[in-house]
Design a protein around this motif. Structure first.
Motif, PDB file in Angstrom:
ATOM      1  N   GLN A 104     -12.635  -6.889  30.480  1.00 22.69           N
ATOM      2  CA  GLN A 104     -14.086  -6.770  30.399  1.00 22.69           C
ATOM      3  C   GLN A 104     -14.770  -8.119  30.180  1.00 22.69           C
ATOM      4  OE1 GLN A 104     -12.105  -4.496  28.382  1.00 22.69           O
ATOM      5  NE2 GLN A 104     -12.123  -3.248  30.223  1.00 22.69           N
ATOM      6  N   CYS A 105     -13.992  -9.159  29.952  1.00 27.99           N
ATOM      7  CA  CYS A 105     -14.546 -10.494  29.713  1.00 27.99           C
ATOM      8  C   CYS A 105     -14.835 -11.192  31.034  1.00 27.99           C
ATOM      9  CB  CYS A 105     -13.546 -11.337  28.913  1.00 27.99           C
ATOM     10  SG  CYS A 105     -13.240 -10.717  27.268  1.00 27.99           S
ATOM     11  N   LEU A 106     -15.631 -12.236  30.948  1.00 33.57           N
ATOM     12  CA  LEU A 106     -15.865 -13.094  32.108  1.00 33.57           C
ATOM     13  C   LEU A 106     -14.743 -14.122  32.182  1.00 33.57           C
ATOM     14  CD1 LEU A 106     -19.674 -13.767  31.577  1.00 33.57           C
ATOM     15  CD2 LEU A 106     -18.626 -12.191  33.221  1.00 33.57           C
ATOM     16  N   PRO A 107     -14.322 -14.507  33.384  1.00 33.00           N
ATOM     17  CA  PRO A 107     -13.295 -15.534  33.498  1.00 33.00           C
ATOM     18  C   PRO A 107     -13.869 -16.899  33.121  1.00 33.00           C
ATOM     19  CG  PRO A 107     -14.148 -15.001  35.660  1.00 33.00           C
ATOM     20  CD  PRO A 107     -14.800 -14.050  34.696  1.00 33.00           C
ATOM     21  N   PRO A 108     -13.013 -17.885  32.875  1.00 33.99           N
ATOM     22  CA  PRO A 108     -13.504 -19.211  32.512  1.00 33.99           C
ATOM     23  C   PRO A 108     -14.397 -19.841  33.584  1.00 33.99           C
ATOM     24  CG  PRO A 108     -11.153 -19.048  32.143  1.00 33.99           C
ATOM     25  CD  PRO A 108     -11.565 -17.809  32.840  1.00 33.99           C
ATOM     26  N   PHE A 109     -14.114 -19.541  34.860  1.00 36.67           N
ATOM     27  CA  PHE A 109     -14.897 -20.067  35.968  1.00 36.67           C
ATOM     28  C   PHE A 109     -15.324 -18.904  36.845  1.00 36.67           C
ATOM     29  CE2 PHE A 109     -11.395 -23.050  35.031  1.00 36.67           C
ATOM     30  CZ  PHE A 109     -12.135 -24.062  34.447  1.00 36.67           C
ATOM     31  N   ASP A 110     -16.551 -18.916  37.331  1.00 46.65           N
ATOM     32  CA  ASP A 110     -17.047 -17.769  38.099  1.00 46.65           C
ATOM     33  C   ASP A 110     -16.416 -17.630  39.476  1.00 46.65           C
ATOM     34  OD1 ASP A 110     -18.298 -19.918  39.273  1.00 46.65           O
ATOM     35  OD2 ASP A 110     -20.326 -19.140  39.048  1.00 46.65           O
ATOM     36  N   PHE A 111     -15.702 -18.632  39.960  1.00 43.93           N
ATOM     37  CA  PHE A 111     -15.092 -18.555  41.285  1.00 43.93           C
ATOM     38  C   PHE A 111     -13.660 -18.004  41.244  1.00 43.93           C
ATOM     39  CE2 PHE A 111     -14.843 -22.866  39.620  1.00 43.93           C
ATOM     40  CZ  PHE A 111     -13.474 -23.077  39.583  1.00 43.93           C
ATOM     41  N   ILE A 112     -13.160 -17.678  40.068  1.00 44.52           N
ATOM     42  CA  ILE A 112     -11.817 -17.104  39.960  1.00 44.52           C
ATOM     43  C   ILE A 112     -11.909 -15.608  40.262  1.00 44.52           C
ATOM     44  CG2 ILE A 112      -9.934 -16.557  38.385  1.00 44.52           C
ATOM     45  CD1 ILE A 112     -10.519 -19.112  36.907  1.00 44.52           C
ATOM     46  N   PRO A 113     -11.053 -15.094  41.155  1.00 47.48           N
ATOM     47  CA  PRO A 113     -11.067 -13.645  41.410  1.00 47.48           C
ATOM     48  C   PRO A 113     -10.610 -12.910  40.148  1.00 47.48           C
ATOM     49  CG  PRO A 113      -9.212 -14.692  42.534  1.00 47.48           C
ATOM     50  CD  PRO A 113     -10.021 -15.789  41.917  1.00 47.48           C
ATOM     51  N   TRP A 114     -11.482 -12.083  39.600  1.00 48.79           N
ATOM     52  CA  TRP A 114     -11.226 -11.453  38.301  1.00 48.79           C
ATOM     53  C   TRP A 114     -11.472  -9.971  38.432  1.00 48.79           C
ATOM     54  CZ3 TRP A 114      -9.056 -14.044  34.483  1.00 48.79           C
ATOM     55  CH2 TRP A 114      -9.091 -13.546  33.185  1.00 48.79           C
ATOM     56  N   ASN A 115     -10.435  -9.181  38.270  1.00 53.55           N
ATOM     57  CA  ASN A 115     -10.590  -7.730  38.325  1.00 53.55           C
ATOM     58  C   ASN A 115      -9.539  -7.074  37.432  1.00 53.55           C
ATOM     59  OD1 ASN A 115      -8.138  -7.448  39.891  1.00 53.55           O
ATOM     60  ND2 ASN A 115      -9.326  -8.294  41.594  1.00 53.55           N
ATOM     61  N   LYS A 116      -9.652  -5.780  37.245  1.00 47.91           N
ATOM     62  CA  LYS A 116      -8.769  -5.071  36.335  1.00 47.91           C
ATOM     63  C   LYS A 116      -7.326  -5.026  36.811  1.00 47.91           C
ATOM     64  CE  LYS A 116     -12.431  -2.405  34.327  1.00 47.91           C
ATOM     65  NZ  LYS A 116     -13.093  -1.149  34.112  1.00 47.91           N
ATOM     66  N   GLU A 117      -7.096  -5.182  38.115  1.00 43.24           N
ATOM     67  CA  GLU A 117      -5.727  -5.129  38.631  1.00 43.24           C
ATOM     68  C   GLU A 117      -4.868  -6.281  38.101  1.00 43.24           C
ATOM     69  OE1 GLU A 117      -8.438  -4.645  40.853  1.00 43.24           O
ATOM     70  OE2 GLU A 117      -8.115  -2.502  40.554  1.00 43.24           O
TER      71      GLU A 117
END
Length: 123
Positions: A104-117
């Motif tokens: 549920q957190c934001l990744p350190p950088f917004d361009f990193i693909p971030w999802n629950k998988e």
């Protein structure tokens, strides 16, 4: 560490990376809040295979033990999850994967693909 001999910073000291020693560099940037959401911090873990000996101005090879210790440290800190963003790879720390709220957190950088998988162990 070397003393600054001239200029505005005379009498102060500077640390030059990869000069007169073979370093393992560890840098942690803390977490922060972004629009009310927790944004995870980032870190850099690195070593170099060579270093500069001063004042001789000779490039020296880092000892083999340096790489072995680097690998031990990386093995302790990092998980097996690696995210690709463009030409770069981002290793997810074992601590982040162990955090039940990390998805549920934001990744350190917004361009990193971030999802629950990312947080689902492979079958």
């Amino acid at each position: 560490m070397m003393e600054i001999l001239e200029g505005n910073n005379k009498g102060m000291y500077t640390l030059s990376p990869r000069v007169n020693f073979a370093p393992i560099t560890v840098f942690f940037q803390g977490e922060r809040a972004d629009q009310g959401k927790r944004q995870l911090g980032n870190a850099v873990l690195s070593f170099h295979r060579d270093w500069l000996e001063q004042p001789e101005k000779k490039i020296r090879k880092s000892p083999r033990d340096l790489e072995l210790w680097f690998r031990k440290l990386a093995g302790h800190l990092l998980s097996k999850v690696v995210l690709r963003a463009g030409v770069h790879r981002y290793h997810i720390s074992a601590t982040v994967l162990a955090d039940p709220t990390a998805a549920q957190c934001l990744p350190p950088f917004d361009f990193i693909p971030w999802n629950k998988e990312i947080f689902v162990p492979p079958k």
